[in-house]
Write a protein that holds these residues in place. Structure first.
Motif, mmCIF file in Angstrom:
data_model
loop_
_atom_site.group_PDB
_atom_site.id
_atom_site.type_symbol
_atom_site.label_atom_id
_atom_site.label_comp_id
_atom_site.label_asym_id
_atom_site.label_seq_id
_atom_site.Cartn_x
_atom_site.Cartn_y
_atom_site.Cartn_z
ATOM 1 N N TYR A 67 62.005 -43.689 78.545
ATOM 2 C CA TYR A 67 63.605 -44.114 78.707
ATOM 3 C C TYR A 67 63.635 -45.416 78.404
ATOM 4 O O TYR A 67 64.982 -45.946 77.661
ATOM 5 N N ALA A 68 62.846 -46.284 79.418
ATOM 6 C CA ALA A 68 63.216 -47.659 79.237
ATOM 7 C C ALA A 68 63.223 -48.335 77.927
ATOM 8 O O ALA A 68 63.943 -49.242 77.396
ATOM 9 N N ALA A 128 59.248 -52.779 78.710
ATOM 10 C CA ALA A 128 59.895 -52.523 77.555
ATOM 11 C C ALA A 128 60.425 -53.618 76.821
ATOM 12 O O ALA A 128 60.227 -53.292 75.724
ATOM 13 N N LEU A 129 60.812 -54.537 77.410
ATOM 14 C CA LEU A 129 61.128 -55.867 76.619
ATOM 15 C C LEU A 129 59.893 -56.528 75.867
ATOM 16 O O LEU A 129 60.041 -56.974 74.775
ATOM 17 N N ASP A 130 58.638 -56.281 76.730
ATOM 18 C CA ASP A 130 57.543 -56.754 76.018
ATOM 19 C C ASP A 130 57.300 -56.057 74.748
ATOM 20 O O ASP A 130 56.663 -56.641 73.875
ATOM 21 N N ASN A 131 57.318 -55.016 74.849
ATOM 22 C CA ASN A 131 56.983 -53.677 73.791
ATOM 23 C C ASN A 131 58.114 -54.073 72.533
ATOM 24 O O ASN A 131 57.400 -54.025 71.364
ATOM 25 N N LEU A 132 59.123 -54.266 72.859
ATOM 26 C CA LEU A 132 60.125 -54.796 71.692
ATOM 27 C C LEU A 132 59.654 -55.982 71.102
ATOM 28 O O LEU A 132 59.798 -56.039 69.857
ATOM 29 N N ARG A 133 59.459 -57.096 71.849
ATOM 30 C CA ARG A 133 58.862 -58.103 71.172
ATOM 31 C C ARG A 133 57.632 -57.945 70.477
ATOM 32 O O ARG A 133 57.548 -58.760 69.312
ATOM 33 N N GLU A 134 56.581 -57.224 70.947
ATOM 34 C CA GLU A 134 55.462 -57.069 69.952
ATOM 35 C C GLU A 134 55.867 -56.238 68.458
ATOM 36 O O GLU A 134 55.217 -56.692 67.677
ATOM 37 N N GLU A 135 56.746 -55.357 68.812
ATOM 38 C CA GLU A 135 57.011 -54.220 67.874
ATOM 39 C C GLU A 135 58.095 -55.128 66.523
ATOM 40 O O GLU A 135 58.145 -54.742 65.503
ATOM 41 N N SER A 136 58.794 -56.219 67.032
ATOM 42 C CA SER A 136 59.678 -56.789 66.159
ATOM 43 C C SER A 136 59.153 -57.923 65.312
ATOM 44 O O SER A 136 58.289 -58.397 65.609
#
Length: 188
Positions: free
Chosen positions: A77-78, A112-120
């Motif tokens: 969800y996050a 969740a923010l770390d995952n966004l940074r990795e995927e972006s």
């Protein structure tokens, strides 16, 4: 005329209500707990006396069951909510606040923010989100009329600031001479 009797609250009702809610909305476990507690209160006409004393235990057991069945996953969800809010042009601070309001722990929000940074492909910061918001709302250089842009400068800055963007990010966007200049901005 007699007062209406409270409707029966039992584990089966709570499970039906939870599944119906989850069919329509993504939710964190804390948010679903709040939704179900409101339903219990509503069914008991807002009185603590009419609510079954074991309702909280029923809800906790149901949350555990839904988590075990992977119908409720705070981490997923996050991550989903973080991606959507960032794409909408929300600041990183606002994203954390929104997740906290939905009952997501700060560690899960950071993950969740770390995952966004990795995927972006591009750096994840407030600048691209602020640019996306300014573009969508037609603020600063995204305004078509230069005279209107000068008149609305303070309001445009305030709109970006209210969204939680830092003052240096706001100034860089609003002071840009053109759309091309805004889009060429980078986090230095």
């Amino acid at each position: 005329m007699a007062a209406p009797r409270p409707k029966k609250v039992d584990p089966a009702y709570l499970e039906r209500a939870a599944l119906y809610y989850l069919e329509r909305y993504a939710s964190s476990s804390a948010n679903l707990r709040r939704v179900l507690m409101r339903k219990v209160q509503k069914r008991s006409f807002g009185s603590e006396d009419g609510a079954p004393p074991e309702a909280a235990a029923w809800i906790d057991a149901l949350i555990e069951k839904l988590t075990r069945l992977k119908l409720l996953d705070d981490a997923a969800y996050a991550e989903g909510r973080t991606r959507r809010l960032y794409a909408e042009g929300k600041s990183l601070g606002r994203i954390k606040q929104t997740l906290a309001a939905k009952g997501i722990r700060s560690e899960a929000a950071e993950a969740a923010l770390d995952n966004l940074r990795e995927e972006s492909a591009e750096p994840v910061s407030d600048l691209p989100a602020a640019i996306a918001y300014a573009r969508r709302r037609r603020l600063g250089p995204f305004r078509t009329d230069a005279e209107t842009r000068r008149e609305m400068r303070q309001k445009d800055m305030a709109a970006l600031a209210r969204r939680g963007f830092a003052s240096d990010v706001v100034r860089r966007i609003i002071n840009a001479a053109s759309i091309a200049d805004v889009e060429s901005l980078s986090d230095d």
